[in-house]
Scaffold this motif. Structure first.
Motif, short mmCIF file in Angstrom:
data_model
loop_
_atom_site.label_atom_id
_atom_site.label_comp_id
_atom_site.label_asym_id
_atom_site.label_seq_id
_atom_site.Cartn_x
_atom_site.Cartn_y
_atom_site.Cartn_z
N GLU A 133 0.74 -1.08 -0.29
CA GLU A 133 -0.18 0.01 -0.01
C GLU A 133 0.72 1.26 -0.01
N THR A 134 0.20 2.28 -0.42
CA THR A 134 0.69 3.78 -0.36
C THR A 134 -0.38 4.44 0.17
N VAL A 135 0.04 5.29 1.08
CA VAL A 135 -0.87 6.44 1.90
C VAL A 135 -0.38 7.54 1.62
N TYR A 137 -0.63 11.59 2.89
CA TYR A 137 -0.85 12.42 4.28
C TYR A 137 -0.69 13.80 3.68
N GLU A 143 -4.63 11.15 6.95
CA GLU A 143 -4.77 10.44 5.62
C GLU A 143 -5.59 10.93 4.51
N ASP A 145 -5.61 9.74 1.12
CA ASP A 145 -5.86 8.97 0.21
C ASP A 145 -5.07 7.80 0.31
N ARG A 146 -5.43 6.80 -0.38
CA ARG A 146 -4.75 5.17 -0.14
C ARG A 146 -4.88 4.33 -1.52
N GLY A 181 -8.10 6.67 -4.74
CA GLY A 181 -7.28 4.98 -4.48
C GLY A 181 -7.20 4.47 -6.01
#
Length: 276
Positions: A133-135, A137, A143, A145-146, A181
């Motif tokens: 995953e990539t988050v 900030y 947070e 988006d993800r 996302g």
């Protein structure tokens, strides 16, 4: 002679020798993890510190583990760390989002690879044991988006990722991260752990995918730049380096009977703009 978008590439040299693998380049002693304006951010076991251009200390922030990378954007700094105590499945330590002016902790996050997005915003990615995953900030550590993607981040006109998943066979691709996302897929990769890509001035990515150098454009269009004859099952360490004129693909193959010995192949290509 091979064309790659606005570039031409010509093979000019190949050398084979016994040597050391192309490990990630270590910072020289005393060199900061990151520098921006009047701030230089350093890391040592148990601490992050900022100094002025004359070496005068500005602040120190105590941390668990050892800082390994720092990313600065608009008065914020994101620092990733290594630690043996933080998790039972590797060297991952906490990631700290700090105020650049005074070292105040904004948030403690989890991730092993970061990138800046401007405006005090960051990307932070993590991969392993079911996590990929990539988050995103904001400057306050919230947070925004993800995405189901992780790898080497290239931030410019949007965000591209040269994925690294450690699966065999890999599911990795070169992708673009879109709002909400969404992951826009590009060319598939054969190597589960490609090294850091080279970014050319026009935004073309050069990716060393096993024994193949792939050129990937901003629209994720791709072509093969070169192919090098390495065994498909060889245990290798690889790097791709560019000095502004020449591209070097370095592939170190481990000796099966002597794990500390490597045969190192270096292929050199001259890159020139098509109009030159």
């Amino acid at each position: 002679m091979t064309s790659i978008g606005a570039w031409r590439a010509k093979a000019v040299d190949h050398r084979r020798e016994e040597g050391t693998p192309p490990y990630e380049r270590a910072l020289p002693p005393g060199e900061p993890l990151a520098r921006r304006g009047e701030f230089a951010v350093h890391g040592a076991r148990g601490e992050i510190r900022a100094t002025a251009p004359d070496g005068r200390p500005l602040w120190t922030h105590a941390v668990a583990g050892r800082p390994n990378a720092a990313h600065i954007s608009a008065g914020r700094v994101l620092v990733t760390t290594d630690s043996l105590e933080y998790t039972p499945w590797g060297f991952l330590g906490p990631a700290y989002l700090l105020d650049l002016t005074d070292g105040r902790r904004i948030a403690e996050l989890r991730g092993e690879r970061g990138a800046t997005r401007g405006g005090g915003r960051f990307l932070l990615g993590l991969e392993g044991y079911g996590i990929f995953e990539t988050v995103a900030y904001d400057r306050d550590g919230a947070e925004t988006d993800r995405w189901d993607s992780y790898g080497h981040y290239v931030v410019g006109s949007g965000v591209r990722v040269v994925e690294a998943d450690r699966r065999i066979p890999t599911r990795g691709r070169v992708v673009r991260l879109l709002p909400g996302g969404t992951v826009s897929p590009g060319p598939a990769l054969n190597d589960p752990q490609p090294p850091k890509p080279v970014v050319l001035p026009d935004g073309t990515l050069l990716v060393l995918d096993g024994g193949t150098i792939r050129a990937v454009g901003r629209d994720l269009d791709a072509t093969v730049l070169a192919e090098m004859p390495i065994p498909a099952d060889a245990r290798t360490l690889r790097a791709l380096r560019w000095d502004g004129t020449h591209l070097r693909a370095i592939i170190a193959e481990q000796h099966p009977a002597e794990p500390t010995r490597y045969t190192v192949d270096t292929w050199t290509y001259r890159l020139t703009p098509t109009g030159a």
